[in-house]
Design an enzyme around this catalytic site. Sequence first.
Site, PDB file in Angstrom:
ATOM      1  N   ARG B 235       9.262   0.079   6.304  1.00 20.63           N
ATOM      2  CA  ARG B 235       9.237  -0.755   7.548  1.00 20.63           C
ATOM      3  C   ARG B 235      10.086  -0.483   8.323  1.00 20.63           C
ATOM      4  NH1 ARG B 235       4.640  -1.912   5.865  1.00 20.63           N
ATOM      5  NH2 ARG B 235       4.015  -4.004   5.185  1.00 20.63           N
ATOM      6  N   GLU B 264       5.829  -1.092  16.342  1.00 20.82           N
ATOM      7  CA  GLU B 264       4.574  -0.154  16.256  1.00 20.82           C
ATOM      8  C   GLU B 264       3.683  -0.768  17.190  1.00 20.82           C
ATOM      9  OE1 GLU B 264       3.431  -0.016  12.134  1.00 20.82           O
ATOM     10  OE2 GLU B 264       5.499   0.791  11.689  1.00 20.82           O
ATOM     11  N   HIS B 282       1.722   5.031  10.688  1.00 21.42           N
ATOM     12  CA  HIS B 282       1.673   4.075   9.703  1.00 21.42           C
ATOM     13  C   HIS B 282       0.480   4.444   8.779  1.00 21.42           C
ATOM     14  CE1 HIS B 282       2.950  -0.164   8.374  1.00 21.42           C
ATOM     15  NE2 HIS B 282       2.838   0.299   7.480  1.00 21.42           N
TER      16      HIS B 282
END
Lengths: 316, 316
Positions: B235, B264, B282
Amino acid sequence: MSARDRVELAVIGTHRAAVLEALGAEFTLHEVESFDDVAGSLGAAAERIRGGLSSPMIGLSAPMMDALPKLEIVALFGVGLERTDLTHARERGIVVTTTPVLYEDVADTAVVLAMDVSRRITAGDRWVRAGHWGAGGPPASGKRFSGKRAGILGMGRIGRLLAQRLAAFDMTIGYYDPRPAPDVDHRLYSSGVELARESDFLFLCAAGGPGQRDLVDAEMLAALGPEGVFVNIARGWLVDEKALVDAVVTGTIGGAGLDVFADEPNVPRTLREADNVVVLPHIASNTVESRHAMDQCMIDNIRSWFATGKAVTPVP
Amino acid sequence: MSARDRVELAVIGTHRAAVLEALGAEFTLHEVESFDDVAGSLGAAAERIRGGLSSPMIGLSAPMMDALPKLEIVALFGVGLERTDLTHARERGIVVTTTPVLYEDVADTAVVLAMDVSRRITAGDRWVRAGHWGAGGPPASGKRFSGKRAGILGMGRIGRLLAQRLAAFDMTIGYYDPRPAPDVDHRLYSSGVELARESDFLFLCAAGGPGQRDLVDAEMLAALGPEGVFVNIARGWLVDEKALVDAVVTGTIGGAGLDVFADEPNVPRTLREADNVVVLPHIASNTVESRHAMDQCMIDNIRSWFATGKAVTPVP
């Protein structure tokens, strides 16, 4: 030792300063400026040359050897032999050495190219750099790498190191090699086409002697199929590049990871612009570590030959 | 079964049509349009909702649960739990399920990111696409991947699969985890900084509970050092991203392979433009195969719960 006693070497192609310095301390070096006219390049020294350095892309042709009547050994940078006339070298009794210290890097490159194409790594990086993330739709999904079927064309040293790596990704591994490897457990296929038909990833790891061309052709690419990924870390001329371009563009195969090309440094524009292709500038063995080890290997071969009459890594 | 008998589900976040069709055939689905006002979004149906779907980036907060008094189960897409209040769910007796079917893909992504940065794969592809090969000097050399020292922060399922893969590249593997893994043979370090100091590659694989922030900070990056490569497939908020940007730009570390970011889809411009960084949107678990398996896993959990009273992959 006087200059007169020093062994004289021909330096063919470009080599790093560290190599020339190390060898220059013990030997007299003569740079060959015209590969087509070695005798003319070297003048009177040609008669005295006993050793040499060259690179795989230049190699050592029969005329080169014949221009050097006292040649005993040539140390090649790299492991490619396609431009070196080994038959002629054997007849003349000239020892040819390579630098077999780069195989891990090449096997690594094969893995990263395959995974990059299937998982869309360079494509994803390009997409983020261009500012599309958040601005466009979601990123495109890749395809899983682990657990798939890998086909290896050529089960030599690189093929074996590649198989070791792929096994850790739980892959099913098959191979095709005209000379089966009895010590290898993986399934041997009867042809490259049969192997391609049952592979998700097809890796070209063949050494590629002078007689081989277009080992990978349109038929083999069609057998690999629209979900398949082709990886080449061997030589560009082992592939029918026109057929490869067609296969990538038409979706006959899913994508390709290419370190080598038929006419380097020229890469067909279609390949450079395709989103399902990764194009590398022939760097499979190009790491700082391998380059140093390859330099040292050339130096060691020349030194050892003239000190003990034995080379360290001669071609059998 | 009449509409009146059908179990009603809240659909939180975006899910693929195939999932909504499969569940819609058996259940009555209610889309939640405002995550801040679940009760208002659902109106009278809120009182009847017994199950739900959500995604890790939205999760399931305590207020969401409290808006759904009859909620029994929520199936999350993915394995992230940072936005889900597990304590509150336990108090309420609400079962939370994840989709633990993506770990191989994430471990693969960690390998490809590390190798990409050290071997300059996306950088090399970019260089060839831009037409520099042949036009400029030789391509830059990368650094060897095989045989190096890998440090894994977090020895959970992904960490173990990553270690399996790295071992095939003859790497020396160490790890740090606040909960040591007695079944893991690799060396356990006393802290992340100690691990970073002895690693060429540092992989962040921590699950990252809600309390954790900036697990990887300037001190740890300094310990990794100018030859080290940092990889994050966990993360973004587990890393002090400002310190990471500084470390990449100043050469405090050698490079970084990043699938996740603090905010993000925003990626700091410096990271997007750096040549020693690979930036992915991602996609560590984003393969066609994992997405299908994750969809199916959500469907299976909901169906199983209401058919048998048992979930397939509940969070313990």
